[in-house]
Design a protein around this motif. Structure first.
Motif, mmCIF file in Angstrom:
data_model
loop_
_atom_site.group_PDB
_atom_site.id
_atom_site.type_symbol
_atom_site.label_atom_id
_atom_site.label_comp_id
_atom_site.label_asym_id
_atom_site.label_seq_id
_atom_site.Cartn_x
_atom_site.Cartn_y
_atom_site.Cartn_z
ATOM 1 N N PHE A 1 0.827 -1.212 0.000
ATOM 2 C CA PHE A 1 0.000 0.000 0.000
ATOM 3 C C PHE A 1 0.861 1.263 0.000
ATOM 4 C CE2 PHE A 1 -3.268 -2.909 1.940
ATOM 5 C CZ PHE A 1 -4.165 -2.827 0.885
ATOM 6 N N ILE A 2 2.024 1.210 0.641
ATOM 7 C CA ILE A 2 2.918 2.364 0.614
ATOM 8 C C ILE A 2 3.440 2.592 -0.801
ATOM 9 C CG2 ILE A 2 5.137 3.228 1.449
ATOM 10 C CD1 ILE A 2 4.568 1.811 4.083
ATOM 11 N N LEU A 3 3.702 1.494 -1.540
ATOM 12 C CA LEU A 3 4.158 1.634 -2.928
ATOM 13 C C LEU A 3 3.092 2.264 -3.811
ATOM 14 C CD1 LEU A 3 6.015 -1.759 -3.522
ATOM 15 C CD2 LEU A 3 7.044 0.505 -3.331
ATOM 16 N N GLU A 4 1.823 1.986 -3.542
ATOM 17 C CA GLU A 4 0.741 2.534 -4.354
ATOM 18 C C GLU A 4 -0.433 2.910 -3.454
ATOM 19 O OE1 GLU A 4 -1.017 4.401 -6.411
ATOM 20 O OE2 GLU A 4 0.373 3.502 -7.844
ATOM 21 N N PRO A 5 -0.436 4.149 -2.928
ATOM 22 C CA PRO A 5 -1.519 4.574 -2.019
ATOM 23 C C PRO A 5 -2.888 4.580 -2.670
ATOM 24 C CG PRO A 5 0.373 6.069 -1.915
ATOM 25 C CD PRO A 5 0.596 5.181 -3.082
ATOM 26 N N ARG A 6 -2.936 4.679 -3.992
ATOM 27 C CA ARG A 6 -4.240 4.780 -4.655
ATOM 28 C C ARG A 6 -5.018 3.475 -4.615
ATOM 29 N NH1 ARG A 6 -2.483 7.351 -10.293
ATOM 30 N NH2 ARG A 6 -0.974 5.652 -10.060
ATOM 31 N N LEU A 7 -4.398 2.397 -4.117
ATOM 32 C CA LEU A 7 -5.163 1.181 -3.857
ATOM 33 C C LEU A 7 -6.188 1.397 -2.755
ATOM 34 C CD1 LEU A 7 -2.298 -1.446 -4.069
ATOM 35 C CD2 LEU A 7 -4.360 -1.454 -5.487
ATOM 36 N N LEU A 8 -5.910 2.366 -1.873
ATOM 37 C CA LEU A 8 -6.818 2.662 -0.764
ATOM 38 C C LEU A 8 -7.516 4.006 -0.918
ATOM 39 C CD1 LEU A 8 -4.608 1.576 2.278
ATOM 40 C CD2 LEU A 8 -6.479 0.285 1.238
ATOM 41 N N ILE A 9 -6.774 5.006 -1.336
ATOM 42 C CA ILE A 9 -7.279 6.387 -1.324
ATOM 43 C C ILE A 9 -7.116 6.991 -2.708
ATOM 44 C CG2 ILE A 9 -7.057 8.650 -0.231
ATOM 45 C CD1 ILE A 9 -5.664 7.247 2.101
ATOM 46 N N GLN A 10 -8.184 7.568 -3.229
ATOM 47 C CA GLN A 10 -8.140 8.257 -4.509
ATOM 48 C C GLN A 10 -8.782 9.629 -4.363
ATOM 49 O OE1 GLN A 10 -9.842 5.813 -7.592
ATOM 50 N NE2 GLN A 10 -8.148 4.341 -7.533
ATOM 51 N N GLN A 11 -8.401 10.517 -5.268
ATOM 52 C CA GLN A 11 -8.965 11.872 -5.271
ATOM 53 C C GLN A 11 -9.633 12.126 -6.609
ATOM 54 O OE1 GLN A 11 -6.221 14.937 -4.178
ATOM 55 N NE2 GLN A 11 -6.095 14.274 -2.054
ATOM 56 N N ARG A 12 -10.859 12.581 -6.535
ATOM 57 C CA ARG A 12 -11.606 12.927 -7.734
ATOM 58 C C ARG A 12 -12.276 14.268 -7.507
ATOM 59 N NH1 ARG A 12 -14.557 7.042 -8.292
ATOM 60 N NH2 ARG A 12 -12.663 5.821 -8.677
ATOM 61 N N ARG A 13 -11.909 15.200 -8.409
ATOM 62 C CA ARG A 13 -12.438 16.561 -8.325
ATOM 63 C C ARG A 13 -12.191 17.176 -6.949
ATOM 64 N NH1 ARG A 13 -15.658 13.446 -11.394
ATOM 65 N NH2 ARG A 13 -16.090 14.192 -13.509
ATOM 66 N N GLY A 14 -11.025 16.925 -6.432
ATOM 67 C CA GLY A 14 -10.638 17.496 -5.154
ATOM 68 C C GLY A 14 -11.195 16.792 -3.936
ATOM 69 N N GLN A 15 -11.967 15.748 -4.116
ATOM 70 C CA GLN A 15 -12.564 15.022 -3.012
ATOM 71 C C GLN A 15 -11.844 13.693 -2.790
ATOM 72 O OE1 GLN A 15 -15.033 16.330 -1.119
ATOM 73 N NE2 GLN A 15 -14.982 18.164 -2.405
ATOM 74 N N ILE A 16 -11.683 13.318 -1.494
ATOM 75 C CA ILE A 16 -11.053 12.045 -1.158
ATOM 76 C C ILE A 16 -12.092 10.938 -1.242
ATOM 77 C CG2 ILE A 16 -9.988 10.737 0.721
ATOM 78 C CD1 ILE A 16 -8.604 13.245 1.595
ATOM 79 N N ILE A 17 -11.761 9.910 -2.019
ATOM 80 C CA ILE A 17 -12.673 8.800 -2.250
ATOM 81 C C ILE A 17 -12.004 7.504 -1.819
ATOM 82 C CG2 ILE A 17 -14.093 7.572 -3.933
ATOM 83 C CD1 ILE A 17 -14.918 10.469 -3.539
ATOM 84 N N PRO A 18 -12.541 6.788 -0.811
ATOM 85 C CA PRO A 18 -12.001 5.464 -0.475
ATOM 86 C C PRO A 18 -12.342 4.467 -1.582
ATOM 87 C CG PRO A 18 -13.266 6.406 1.349
ATOM 88 C CD PRO A 18 -13.569 7.231 0.146
ATOM 89 N N THR A 19 -11.434 3.568 -1.843
ATOM 90 C CA THR A 19 -11.650 2.559 -2.883
ATOM 91 C C THR A 19 -12.502 1.413 -2.332
ATOM 92 O OG1 THR A 19 -9.647 1.369 -2.264
ATOM 93 C CG2 THR A 19 -9.418 3.132 -3.891
ATOM 94 N N GLU A 20 -12.914 0.540 -3.245
ATOM 95 C CA GLU A 20 -13.665 -0.648 -2.822
ATOM 96 C C GLU A 20 -12.817 -1.533 -1.919
ATOM 97 O OE1 GLU A 20 -15.753 -2.757 -5.923
ATOM 98 O OE2 GLU A 20 -15.745 -0.974 -7.197
ATOM 99 N N LEU A 21 -11.526 -1.572 -2.192
ATOM 100 C CA LEU A 21 -10.631 -2.361 -1.351
ATOM 101 C C LEU A 21 -10.564 -1.798 0.063
ATOM 102 C CD1 LEU A 21 -8.639 -4.671 -1.063
ATOM 103 C CD2 LEU A 21 -6.856 -3.174 -1.990
ATOM 104 N N ALA A 22 -10.553 -0.479 0.194
ATOM 105 C CA ALA A 22 -10.533 0.139 1.525
ATOM 106 C C ALA A 22 -11.815 -0.171 2.286
ATOM 107 C CB ALA A 22 -10.337 1.644 1.395
ATOM 108 N N VAL A 23 -12.954 -0.143 1.612
ATOM 109 C CA VAL A 23 -14.228 -0.479 2.263
ATOM 110 C C VAL A 23 -14.222 -1.922 2.739
ATOM 111 C CG1 VAL A 23 -16.718 -0.656 1.918
ATOM 112 C CG2 VAL A 23 -15.459 1.260 0.920
ATOM 113 N N GLN A 24 -13.660 -2.808 1.921
ATOM 114 C CA GLN A 24 -13.587 -4.211 2.302
ATOM 115 C C GLN A 24 -12.678 -4.412 3.514
ATOM 116 O OE1 GLN A 24 -15.312 -6.662 1.219
ATOM 117 N NE2 GLN A 24 -14.219 -8.489 1.971
ATOM 118 N N LEU A 25 -11.550 -3.718 3.542
ATOM 119 C CA LEU A 25 -10.639 -3.858 4.678
ATOM 120 C C LEU A 25 -11.250 -3.291 5.951
ATOM 121 C CD1 LEU A 25 -7.161 -2.952 3.108
ATOM 122 C CD2 LEU A 25 -8.092 -5.216 3.615
ATOM 123 N N LYS A 26 -12.060 -2.254 5.845
ATOM 124 C CA LYS A 26 -12.718 -1.700 7.031
ATOM 125 C C LYS A 26 -13.579 -2.749 7.728
ATOM 126 C CE LYS A 26 -16.452 0.775 6.515
ATOM 127 N NZ LYS A 26 -17.505 0.166 7.371
#
Length: 951
Positions: free
Chosen positions: A629-654
């Motif tokens: 995850f440190i190598l590729e943070p966008r597996l967990l966190i993405q930004q779209r139009r200035g907003q932080i969007i958790p990925t499906e993988l992040a929801v699953q890990l929660k």
């Protein structure tokens, strides 16, 4: 009748060394002689028997008709004529001029050019550029030392003073070519002095001369023949201004201009030189002419040169140099500009017969032509040879024919946009050949449009809009070239595509260039552009078809980048089955296998294949997954139009692995891949909470940050966040929304910021038998966090939700308003309030509170808090209060009596005997024992009774 005597009244005579034939002269008082010739006056010093010496020379504004000197005022009066008008002028400052004082002591200028404080001088084979600078401050003169040439070209040129005095008709003297830039140009031997032409000489003190360039050429002697016409010509200074914002002034639109860059051009018959002289002095371009030039004129777009029969046009690099002065971000991933060092090119040659002169005005070229009659010499002129006597003079005989006709032409240059379009059309002939010629020609077209945009004052609004469109189009063409051709500058595809305004989808549509055999090859320029664009998290989502094309391109060109490419928000619409197929073909050996595994797990979630997802997540230990995850943070966190969007993988890990999720976000923070505020927003969005609600996972992250020992710069903020959250939950009786990842024991054992709970606090907690388990857990965490450091104990910041103030001078009174939601009616509120008052050193109030609410905690409290300078409170406050409450009785009488027993036992410790002695003498101890006797609940040891009897 005149008597004649043979006496000689004249003692001596002197020859006045006048340079011009005198027309008028007069005496100047006791020691001066003025001689006028044309529009120039020379002054000579005449003193004693010495030779007449030149004193100074100055120019007049017209031809001198009459001279007169005035003793009163010491001025020279002259009657001058100019343009058939007669003037009377007085020259009052002639004595302030030094001997042979001239504006320039070792060069004879033949051309001069000046622009905004810059002056360029040119002789036959020398060029000097200087800048006149003034002091920006008023009132004080600039303390500049006059230029002193310690070694003014001395014998370094191999020429003695005697040689310089030889008649040029006898010998040909050739000096070495010299080029001196910047400060070194002051060593040229050519000095420039400033002189005031007004009545006030003081203003000259506020100016000084800065030398910028000195260049001296040597005639071509390769054939041992010298030509009289090997001379410099066409000296010109060309400014380029940075246009400011236009301001409307009633009917006309004025623009404030600031000098952006300045260029100097001068030319020999076969070679032209273009220098940039602002900020740094450097040679930009050298122009080689196919024929002998007669004159040249420089414009921001082109250099126009005339020969005897041709008008030729060369490209210039002024706009490229000015662009770099104007924008420091040129040649980065954001912007680009063709290099200044790019080869110049010649455009079409236009034929004119008998060209004599050229000048430039706006978009017009003015030409003067004149057909000269052939000059027939009486005999051939012998060549002039080095170090030989000059040959016989040659006389030309002109045939008596009528003077040839002349013409004056105005040649209109075509608009930059039209010429740009022709260049683009011409570049298409090189497009399929994949050569550098295509890039060069499109770069010329780009610079042409850029130069026109820099001269915005000459443009109409419609023309500017058309140029801007052409500018973007040229950037797109250059982006195509650099993305298509395999060159060392392929990375320039990125900035040119950005400047073009093309979307990534439009670029991908343009990038379909199949090879002759039908196969497809993607060069590194295009790959670099797409890779960088996807990494920037643009707000552009590619279609499923284009996303599949991108995956195919990287599978062919850079397969190791596929996991990163698939994590870009722009690839949201990729078919997960297609992505999984390409990922399965990757070589998963090495550290990158972790990243491939996580990407496969994410794609499996998109496919709805939970079993495959779980299998992928189980294939590596948890710590290695964190590294992925440190190598590729966008597996967990993405930004779209200035907003932080958790990925499906992040929801699953929660839901399935919250500990891994918190550890991964903490790893991102420690590696500067995500900021503190971004992490907070991520967990709030992930858990579906608003700004004012804190999910337990975020509290888990804060606690993990404390355990991990983040830098001190955020430590106090963490204390504030955690303390605020604990108090909020206690005040609202709100349990965590998820099971906390760490217990209070975990935090005590793992983090030095959490300490052991005070014994008296444990007594308070145990007295509340109805406390909920999670409620008690929060209370414990709050208490151990506060007791870890007394600064933190009360460290509610003065501004809510901002910081936690920590230090010896902390104003504890500021925390009181934040404790209001935490009522003292509960044990939680009571413990926190007593802790804060204790740190405020309000011990007496705390003793009263504990005696009233929890008497069983008073002795543990006193043992822990009433030490050193606070021990006197045992005798002055605690013991009398207990005795009083025991005597009063009541439902808590037994609790007070037990506390009193503990208090009295404490008194008999050997180190407190002195204190006890003073208490006993006052009768307090006797009354206490009487109270105990009356209650008949205490059994006293004999030794204590005997010791008390002694006292």
């Amino acid at each position: 009748m005149v008597q004649l005597y043979n006496l000689h009244p004249f003692g001596s005579q002197q020859v006045v060394p006048c340079k011009l034939e005198p027309e008028r002269f007069c005496g100047g008082g006791r020691d001066a002689l003025f001689v006028a010739a044309g529009c120039k006056v020379e002054a000579f010093a005449v003193a004693g028997q010495e030779l007449c010496q030149p004193r100074c020379a100055f120019s007049t504004l017209g031809r001198v008709l009459c001279l007169a000197y005035s003793e009163a005022g010491d001025y020279l009066a002259a009657i001058e004529e100019k343009n058939k008008a007669t003037f009377l002028r007085a020259y009052v400052n002639w004595r302030s001029k030094r001997t042979e004082n001239c504006r320039v002591y070792n060069i004879v200028p033949v051309e001069i050019s000046f622009c905004v404080g810059y002056v360029a001088l040119m002789s036959d084979l020398e060029v000097l550029i200087v800048k006149l600078e003034s002091d920006p401050k008023t009132g004080e003169s600039v303390n500049y030392q006059p230029l002193k040439i310690n070694n003014p070209m001395k014998q370094t040129e191999g020429i003695s003073n005697e040689t310089l005095q030889l008649d040029s008709d006898d010998f040909v003297i050739c000096q070495k070519p010299v080029e001196l830039l910047g400060e070194k140009s002051s060593q040229s031997g050519v000095s420039v002095t400033l002189e005031s032409t007004g009545l006030d000489d003081k203003t000259i003190k506020y100016y000084h001369v800065q030398h910028l360039l000195y260049k001296r050429f040597a005639p071509d002697i390769s054939s041992l023949v010298l030509s009289d016409d090997i001379k410099l010509h066409s000296l010109q200074l060309l400014p380029i201004y940075q246009t400011g914002s236009p301001t409307t002034d009633r009917k006309k639109l004025s623009q404030e201009k600031e000098l952006l860059s300045l260029f100097c051009f001068f030319s020999l018959p076969h070679v032209g030189y273009l220098y940039m002289v602002v900020k740094s002095v450097e040679l930009m371009s050298v122009y080689q002419y196919p024929e002998k030039s007669q004159q040249a004129v420089l414009t921001p777009q082109f250099l126009h040169v005339i020969t005897s029969n041709n008008l030729q046009c060369f490209t210039v690099r002024c706009s490229a140099a000015a662009a770099r002065e104007e924008d420091p971000y040129v040649d980065t991933t954001l912007k680009a500009c063709p290099p200044v060092s790019m080869d110049v090119c010649a455009l079409r040659i236009q034929l004119f017969i008998g060209l004599k002169a050229i000048c430039h005005f706006k978009n017009h070229i003015i030409l003067l032509t004149k057909a000269d009659p052939e000059a027939i010499p009486e005999r051939r002129e012998p060549p002039k040879r080095l170090l030989s006597r000059k040959g016989t003079n040659v006389k030309f005989k002109t045939p008596p024919v009528a003077e040839a006709g002349w013409n004056l032409y105005i040649v209109d240059t075509i608009s930059p946009v039209q010429l740009y379009k022709e260049m683009v059309d011409y570049s298409n002939t090189y497009k399929t050949a994949k050569t550098q010629s295509c890039i060069h020609l499109l770069s010329e077209a780009h610079l042409l449009v850029r130069a026109a945009l820099m001269d915005a004052s000459q443009l109409e609004p419609g023309e500017k809009a058309e140029l801007l469109e052409a500018f973007k189009e040229s950037c797109g063409h250059l982006g195509d070239c650099y993305s298509r051709l395999d060159t060392q500058y392929s990375h320039l595809a990125l900035p040119y595509y950005k400047m073009s305004g093309l979307s990534m989808a439009e670029v991908l549509t343009r990038a379909d260039w199949p090879l002759e055999d039908g196969s497809q090859k993607y060069e590194r320029g295009l790959i670099f552009y797409i890779n960088h664009s996807l990494d920037e998290n643009l707000d552009e989502e590619l279609s499923e078809e284009l996303a599949a094309k991108v995956v195919q391109m990287f599978h062919m060109a850079e397969p190791k980048q596929l996991p990163h490419i698939l994590c870009s928000p722009s690839m949201k619409n990729i078919n997960p089955v297609t992505a999984m197929n390409y990922l399965s073909k990757l070589d998963t050996s090495g550290f990158s296998s972790i990243l491939v595994t996580l990407t496969k797990a994410a794609m499996a979630l998109k496919m709805g294949d939970l079993d495959r997802h779980r299998n992928e997540m189980k294939s590596h230990p948890e710590m290695k997954l964190v590294c992925g995850f440190i190598l590729e943070p966008r597996l967990l966190i993405q930004q779209r139009r200035g907003q932080i969007i958790p990925t499906e993988l992040a929801v699953q890990l929660k839901d399935t692995q919250p500990g891994l999720l918190v550890a991964s976000v903490l790893g991102l923070q420690k590696n500067n891949k995500i900021g503190i505020e971004e992490a907070d927003s991520f967990f709030k969005v992930l858990c579906g909470k608003d700004k004012d609600t804190i999910p337990q996972l975020l509290v888990d992250l804060w606690e993990a940050q404390l355990v991990a020992g983040l830098p001190d710069v955020v430590l106090q903020e963490l204390f504030f966040k955690l303390t605020s959250q604990y108090i909020w939950r206690l005040s609202k009786m709100q349990p965590p929304d998820t099971i906390p990842l760490r217990t209070s024991e975990d935090l005590i054992n793992a983090c030095s910021h959490y300490g052991l709970i005070y014994p008296w606090v444990n007594v308070l907690i145990s007295s509340d038998s109805l406390a909920d388990k999670s409620y008690t857990e929060d209370l414990s965490k709050l208490q151990i966090l506060q007791v870890a450091d007394y600064h933190v104990c009360y460290a509610f910041v003065q501004k809510l939700l901002k910081s936690l103030i920590c230090g010896p001078s902390f104003d504890i009174a500021s925390i009181i308003p934040f404790l209001e939601p935490l009522s003292e009616d509960t044990i939680a509120g009571l413990s926190v309030h007593v802790l804060c008052r204790t740190r405020l050193k309000e011990y007496e109030q705390c003793i009263d509170t504990l005696l009233e609410r929890c008497p069983e905690a008073i002795i543990p409290y006193a043992n822990h808090e009433l030490k050193e300078e606070n021990r006197t409170l045992w005798w002055k406050k605690l013991l009398p209060e207990l005795c009083h409450r025991v005597k009063c009785g009541g439902e808590k009488g037994q609790l007070y009596l037990s506390s009193l027993k503990g208090n009295i036992l404490y008194l008999f410790e050997g180190r407190h005997l002195n204190n006890f002695r003073s208490i006993a003498k006052g009768g307090l101890f006797v009354s206490s024992c009487s109270t105990l006797e009356e209650t008949r609940t205490g059994v006293w040891r004999p030794e204590l009774s005997s010791r008390s009897a002694t006292y």
